[in-house]
Design a protein around this motif. Structure first.
Motif, PDB file in Angstrom:
ATOM      1  N   ALA A   1      -0.590  -3.958   7.413  1.00  0.00           N
ATOM      2  CA  ALA A   1      -1.300  -5.122   6.871  1.00  0.00           C
ATOM      3  C   ALA A   1      -2.183  -4.729   5.696  1.00  0.00           C
ATOM      4  O   ALA A   1      -2.285  -5.478   4.710  1.00  0.00           O
ATOM      5  N   GLU A   2      -2.804  -3.571   5.769  1.00  0.00           N
ATOM      6  CA  GLU A   2      -3.676  -3.131   4.678  1.00  0.00           C
ATOM      7  C   GLU A   2      -2.870  -2.819   3.413  1.00  0.00           C
ATOM      8  O   GLU A   2      -3.281  -3.174   2.310  1.00  0.00           O
ATOM      9  N   VAL A   3      -1.737  -2.158   3.562  1.00  0.00           N
ATOM     10  CA  VAL A   3      -0.889  -1.868   2.402  1.00  0.00           C
ATOM     11  C   VAL A   3      -0.377  -3.172   1.789  1.00  0.00           C
ATOM     12  O   VAL A   3      -0.360  -3.335   0.563  1.00  0.00           O
ATOM     13  N   GLU A   4       0.019  -4.112   2.629  1.00  0.00           N
ATOM     14  CA  GLU A   4       0.549  -5.394   2.147  1.00  0.00           C
ATOM     15  C   GLU A   4      -0.514  -6.216   1.416  1.00  0.00           C
ATOM     16  O   GLU A   4      -0.187  -7.055   0.580  1.00  0.00           O
ATOM     17  N   ARG A   5      -1.770  -5.988   1.711  1.00  0.00           N
ATOM     18  CA  ARG A   5      -2.882  -6.720   1.100  1.00  0.00           C
ATOM     19  C   ARG A   5      -3.156  -6.276  -0.337  1.00  0.00           C
ATOM     20  O   ARG A   5      -3.875  -6.933  -1.074  1.00  0.00           O
ATOM     21  N   ALA A   6      -2.581  -5.160  -0.749  1.00  0.00           N
ATOM     22  CA  ALA A   6      -2.865  -4.592  -2.071  1.00  0.00           C
ATOM     23  C   ALA A   6      -1.762  -4.912  -3.074  1.00  0.00           C
ATOM     24  O   ALA A   6      -0.590  -4.962  -2.724  1.00  0.00           O
ATOM     25  N   ASP A   7      -2.177  -5.093  -4.322  1.00  0.00           N
ATOM     26  CA  ASP A   7      -1.210  -5.252  -5.419  1.00  0.00           C
ATOM     27  C   ASP A   7      -0.584  -3.914  -5.780  1.00  0.00           C
ATOM     28  O   ASP A   7       0.551  -3.858  -6.227  1.00  0.00           O
ATOM     29  N   ALA A   8      -1.372  -2.853  -5.640  1.00  0.00           N
ATOM     30  CA  ALA A   8      -0.905  -1.519  -6.007  1.00  0.00           C
ATOM     31  C   ALA A   8      -1.714  -0.480  -5.251  1.00  0.00           C
ATOM     32  O   ALA A   8      -2.851  -0.726  -4.849  1.00  0.00           O
ATOM     33  N   LEU A   9      -1.106   0.687  -5.092  1.00  0.00           N
ATOM     34  CA  LEU A   9      -1.742   1.818  -4.433  1.00  0.00           C
ATOM     35  C   LEU A   9      -2.149   2.833  -5.491  1.00  0.00           C
ATOM     36  O   LEU A   9      -1.460   2.999  -6.499  1.00  0.00           O
TER      37      LEU A   9
ATOM     38  N   GLN B   1       7.636   1.827  13.161  1.00  0.00           N
ATOM     39  CA  GLN B   1       7.079   2.388  11.931  1.00  0.00           C
ATOM     40  C   GLN B   1       7.766   1.836  10.685  1.00  0.00           C
ATOM     41  O   GLN B   1       7.256   1.985   9.573  1.00  0.00           O
ATOM     42  N   THR B   2       8.909   1.196  10.867  1.00  0.00           N
ATOM     43  CA  THR B   2       9.703   0.729   9.734  1.00  0.00           C
ATOM     44  C   THR B   2       8.954  -0.249   8.829  1.00  0.00           C
ATOM     45  O   THR B   2       9.024  -0.108   7.600  1.00  0.00           O
ATOM     46  N   PRO B   3       8.208  -1.230   9.349  1.00  0.00           N
ATOM     47  CA  PRO B   3       7.489  -2.120   8.422  1.00  0.00           C
ATOM     48  C   PRO B   3       6.501  -1.369   7.517  1.00  0.00           C
ATOM     49  O   PRO B   3       6.393  -1.675   6.329  1.00  0.00           O
ATOM     50  N   PHE B   4       5.806  -0.367   8.068  1.00  0.00           N
ATOM     51  CA  PHE B   4       4.901   0.425   7.236  1.00  0.00           C
ATOM     52  C   PHE B   4       5.698   1.211   6.197  1.00  0.00           C
ATOM     53  O   PHE B   4       5.341   1.227   5.017  1.00  0.00           O
ATOM     54  N   ALA B   5       6.773   1.851   6.644  1.00  0.00           N
ATOM     55  CA  ALA B   5       7.611   2.638   5.737  1.00  0.00           C
ATOM     56  C   ALA B   5       8.134   1.771   4.598  1.00  0.00           C
ATOM     57  O   ALA B   5       8.088   2.172   3.424  1.00  0.00           O
ATOM     58  N   GLU B   6       8.622   0.584   4.919  1.00  0.00           N
ATOM     59  CA  GLU B   6       9.157  -0.309   3.885  1.00  0.00           C
ATOM     60  C   GLU B   6       8.072  -0.788   2.936  1.00  0.00           C
ATOM     61  O   GLU B   6       8.284  -0.874   1.730  1.00  0.00           O
ATOM     62  N   GLY B   7       6.891  -1.123   3.487  1.00  0.00           N
ATOM     63  CA  GLY B   7       5.782  -1.545   2.632  1.00  0.00           C
ATOM     64  C   GLY B   7       5.333  -0.449   1.688  1.00  0.00           C
ATOM     65  O   GLY B   7       5.107  -0.688   0.500  1.00  0.00           O
ATOM     66  N   MET B   8       5.234   0.762   2.212  1.00  0.00           N
ATOM     67  CA  MET B   8       4.826   1.896   1.386  1.00  0.00           C
ATOM     68  C   MET B   8       5.896   2.203   0.341  1.00  0.00           C
ATOM     69  O   MET B   8       5.581   2.477  -0.820  1.00  0.00           O
ATOM     70  N   ASP B   9       7.148   2.130   0.726  1.00  0.00           N
ATOM     71  CA  ASP B   9       8.243   2.439  -0.193  1.00  0.00           C
ATOM     72  C   ASP B   9       8.294   1.468  -1.374  1.00  0.00           C
ATOM     73  O   ASP B   9       8.459   1.884  -2.508  1.00  0.00           O
TER      74      ASP B   9
ATOM     75  N   PRO C   1      -5.423  -8.799 -13.287  1.00  0.00           N
ATOM     76  CA  PRO C   1      -5.470  -9.831 -12.258  1.00  0.00           C
ATOM     77  C   PRO C   1      -4.775  -9.354 -10.985  1.00  0.00           C
ATOM     78  O   PRO C   1      -3.873  -8.518 -11.034  1.00  0.00           O
ATOM     79  N   GLY C   2      -5.226  -9.895  -9.862  1.00  0.00           N
ATOM     80  CA  GLY C   2      -4.574  -9.564  -8.602  1.00  0.00           C
ATOM     81  C   GLY C   2      -5.535  -9.562  -7.438  1.00  0.00           C
ATOM     82  O   GLY C   2      -6.719  -9.844  -7.575  1.00  0.00           O
ATOM     83  N   GLU C   3      -4.987  -9.228  -6.278  1.00  0.00           N
ATOM     84  CA  GLU C   3      -5.740  -9.262  -5.018  1.00  0.00           C
ATOM     85  C   GLU C   3      -6.501  -7.978  -4.744  1.00  0.00           C
ATOM     86  O   GLU C   3      -7.475  -7.994  -4.016  1.00  0.00           O
ATOM     87  N   GLY C   4      -6.031  -6.848  -5.255  1.00  0.00           N
ATOM     88  CA  GLY C   4      -6.765  -5.620  -5.016  1.00  0.00           C
ATOM     89  C   GLY C   4      -5.928  -4.367  -5.139  1.00  0.00           C
ATOM     90  O   GLY C   4      -4.703  -4.396  -5.106  1.00  0.00           O
TER      91      GLY C   4
END
Length: 189
Positions: free
Chosen positions: A34-42, A72-80, A116-119
């Protein structure tokens, strides 16, 4: 201006080595997803980028390795798939949805925050300390693990000055870990 959030696992005695806390479980992986998904970029330094890439970059085959559990797949996919900015003076190039940030890191991050963006989401140890010293971190998020490591790198070691924080959210996980979110206190005028 989009906020810069610093997020990391940390033990009760302040160790922030990625292997010092509890092994990830389904609940903590949902939390980090959820935290990774909340960001526009890492935003990563070289060491964190290379560590994350070695673990979470989808292989060319398209199939995740056997060690990646289904939960773990949703995290892996979000990070990827996440957009990444990599701060490094030693890398010549990056890929994995990333661009290289060189030169004055403080100015580069200020420019990224102005987009611009969410974070933006920053992880790691060295880069966040430099950004904290520059007053660029808008939110600190610690997943405090119920472990005493007794050694290892410590959270934000070497800060030049004190940063006072105010608690804005707290959540307990079944593992005993506690997610705490803080914002810097405004300077009294």
């Amino acid at each position: 201006m989009r906020p810069l959030r610093y997020s990391i696992n940390v033990t009760l005695d302040g160790c922030c080595h990625h292997e010092a806390g509890l092994p990830p479980d389904e609940e903590s992986m949902r939390y980090w997803t959820a935290e990774v998904e909340r960001a526009d970029a890492l935003l990563f330094g070289r060491v964190t980028y290379e560590m994350m890439e070695s673990a979470w970059r989808r292989p060319a085959s398209g199939a995740w390795p056997d060690w990646v559990e289904e939960w773990q797949t949703p995290f892996a996919e979000g990070m990827d798939r996440a957009r990444k900015h990599v701060v490094s003076s030693t890398l010549d190039e990056v890929d994995w949805n990333a661009d290289l940030v060189r030169g004055d890191v403080v100015e580069a991050v200020r420019r990224l925050k102005e987009e611009p963006g969410e974070g933006l989401w920053v992880g790691g140890v060295t880069l966040p300390a430099a950004l904290a010293d520059a007053g660029l971190i808008d939110e600190y998020e610690f997943l405090v693990q119920p472990v005493l490591a007794g050694h290892g790198p410590t959270l934000l070691a070497g800060l030049r000055g004190r940063i006072e924080l105010e608690l804005v959210d707290r959540r307990e996980l079944r593992s005993g870990a506690v997610a705490m979110r803080y914002r810097p206190r405004p300077d009294p005028a």
